[in-house]
Design a protein around this motif. Structure first.
Motif, short mmCIF file in Angstrom:
data_model
loop_
_atom_site.label_atom_id
_atom_site.label_comp_id
_atom_site.label_asym_id
_atom_site.label_seq_id
_atom_site.Cartn_x
_atom_site.Cartn_y
_atom_site.Cartn_z
N LYS A 71 31.78 43.77 33.87
CA LYS A 71 31.09 45.06 33.85
C LYS A 71 30.67 45.51 35.23
CE LYS A 71 27.79 44.56 30.82
NZ LYS A 71 26.66 44.92 29.93
N THR A 72 30.48 44.56 36.16
CA THR A 72 30.10 44.92 37.53
C THR A 72 31.29 45.41 38.34
OG1 THR A 72 30.50 42.74 38.53
CG2 THR A 72 28.37 43.07 37.44
N GLY A 73 32.50 45.26 37.79
CA GLY A 73 33.71 45.62 38.51
C GLY A 73 34.35 44.45 39.22
N LYS A 74 33.74 43.27 39.14
CA LYS A 74 34.30 42.09 39.80
C LYS A 74 35.66 41.76 39.20
CE LYS A 74 33.03 37.37 41.14
NZ LYS A 74 31.99 36.32 41.06
N PRO A 75 36.67 41.57 40.03
CA PRO A 75 38.01 41.27 39.51
C PRO A 75 38.04 39.99 38.68
CG PRO A 75 38.13 41.92 41.81
CD PRO A 75 36.67 41.72 41.50
N VAL A 76 38.81 40.01 37.62
CA VAL A 76 38.86 38.86 36.72
C VAL A 76 39.38 37.61 37.44
CG1 VAL A 76 41.19 39.41 35.85
CG2 VAL A 76 39.59 38.10 34.43
N GLN A 77 40.25 37.82 38.44
CA GLN A 77 40.79 36.66 39.17
C GLN A 77 39.69 35.93 39.92
OE1 GLN A 77 41.96 39.77 39.28
NE2 GLN A 77 44.20 39.83 39.13
N TYR A 78 38.74 36.67 40.48
CA TYR A 78 37.62 36.03 41.18
C TYR A 78 36.69 35.35 40.18
CZ TYR A 78 38.72 38.52 45.56
OH TYR A 78 39.33 38.99 46.70
N ILE A 79 36.51 35.94 39.02
CA ILE A 79 35.65 35.34 38.00
C ILE A 79 36.22 34.00 37.53
CG2 ILE A 79 34.69 35.62 35.69
CD1 ILE A 79 34.74 38.67 36.21
N LEU A 80 37.54 33.98 37.29
CA LEU A 80 38.18 32.75 36.83
C LEU A 80 38.47 31.79 37.98
CD1 LEU A 80 40.72 34.25 34.25
CD2 LEU A 80 38.47 33.25 33.80
N GLY A 81 38.52 32.35 39.20
CA GLY A 81 38.76 31.52 40.38
C GLY A 81 40.21 31.17 40.61
N LYS A 82 41.09 31.84 39.89
CA LYS A 82 42.51 31.51 40.06
C LYS A 82 43.39 32.66 39.59
CE LYS A 82 42.65 28.91 35.71
NZ LYS A 82 42.92 27.60 35.12
N THR A 83 44.64 32.61 40.00
CA THR A 83 45.63 33.59 39.57
C THR A 83 47.01 32.94 39.68
OG1 THR A 83 46.32 35.90 39.83
CG2 THR A 83 46.04 34.63 41.86
N GLU A 84 48.04 33.72 39.40
CA GLU A 84 49.42 33.23 39.53
C GLU A 84 50.17 34.17 40.46
OE1 GLU A 84 52.99 33.38 36.53
OE2 GLU A 84 51.73 31.65 36.00
N PHE A 85 51.04 33.59 41.28
CA PHE A 85 51.85 34.38 42.19
C PHE A 85 53.21 33.73 42.31
CE2 PHE A 85 53.61 35.30 46.39
CZ PHE A 85 53.45 36.68 46.49
N TYR A 86 54.25 34.50 42.09
CA TYR A 86 55.64 34.02 42.16
C TYR A 86 55.86 32.76 41.30
CZ TYR A 86 60.24 34.40 44.28
OH TYR A 86 61.59 34.61 44.48
N GLY A 87 55.13 32.70 40.19
CA GLY A 87 55.28 31.58 39.25
C GLY A 87 54.48 30.36 39.59
#
Length: 291
Positions: free
Chosen positions: A67-83
């Protein structure tokens, strides 16, 4: 007891002023996948699946941050890139799909990947997503990466460990090259440098401008090609003869970037559009020996 369907409806209702419907669905799917350890296919196929109380509490906590606008990737602390998996935090930019296209272009330029040897330098590595992805696909290459931010380099190093690759990380300011820092010549230099102008900032979502690192995003309005000039000058002497320079660019300055590289003596310059049809990438060949 709450169900998956309830979570989707709640997120959709409460986040509609921040994200569009497609973004909300993608975010909700990602969060449920992470917290409930359910595949995305199962989440979509069985919306009446009940959410455990502990999981519901976690979903609510994440919702409050969203709700604050914080990106979900920062909240979870991870993402995926190029598999590949990557740790992310507010010290680094969140990797974008457009940058995956830049990586793919660089890989396609190499040819037979597994047997290829050489060296690559990633300038402004951030999370290390470019460097790590290239090393995973070009194991015979020596890959080095530089960044001005010590925190970013720590994150990038953690991602090299996470993906089991050996990369040399160097703390260095490309705008203020010091002669005592010795960086070996490379066959490929690649960079996704800061290129967002103050005007561009007014068009961007606050979940980018309020949370992602400004030093990795913004350039002066009166000098939008600041980093491209510096990296091109560096590449003239630090690329091997016929070495390749790859840039991700500001879509508004495609022709200007091409002209800059022409004026600096690069050849074989190619401007390429991304999946959305926007000028987003440039490749150039170093015409000299760099001596």
């Amino acid at each position: 007891m709450k169900t998956i369907k309830d979570v989707f409806e709640n997120y959709k209702r409460m986040l509609k002023d921040i994200y569009d419907a497609n973004e909300i669905e993608a975010i909700t799917l990602l969060v449920i996948n992470e917290i409930c350890n359910l595949s995305k296919a199962k989440i979509k196929a069985f919306p009446e699946t009940e959410i455990l109380l502990e999981q519901n509490n976690e979903l609510n906590n994440i919702f409050e941050e969203l709700k604050t606008g914080k990106p979900v990737q920062y909240i979870l602390g991870k993402t995926e890139f190029y598999g590949f998996p990557f740790n992310v935090n507010p010290s680094v930019l969140i990797p974008r799909p457009e940058t995956e296209e830049l990586v793919e272009w660089a890989l396609a330029s190499v040819g037979s990947r597994q047997s290829a040897v050489g060296s690559i330098l990633d300038i402004g590595t951030g999370s290390g997503c470019i460097a790590v992805s290239l090393k995973k696909n070009l194991p015979g290459y020596k890959v080095s990466a530089i960044d001005i931010s010590g925190e970013a380099l720590q994150t990038a190093a953690s991602n090299a460990v996470l993906n089991n690759v050996d990369i040399e990380f160097i703390k260095h300011d490309i705008l203020n090259i010091k002669s005592e820092i010795k960086i070996p010549k490379s066959e490929i230099i690649i960079s996704n440098p800061p290129y967002v102008t103050l005007y561009d900032k007014t068009q961007m979502h606050t979940n980018v401008t309020d949370f992602e690192p400004h030093s990795a995003l913004f350039v002066p309005e009166n000098d939008p090609l600041l980093f491209y000039k510096a990296i091109a000058n560096f590449a003239i002497t630090n690329l091997t003869q016929n070495g390749l320079l790859f840039f991700e660019i500001n879509e508004s300055y495609g022709n200007e970037t091409v002209e800059l590289l022409k004026n600096k003596g690069f050849k074989g310059i190619e401007l390429r559009k991304d999946m959305s049809g926007r000028d987003r990438m440039v490749k150039a060949v170093n015409s000299g020996s760099g001596e």
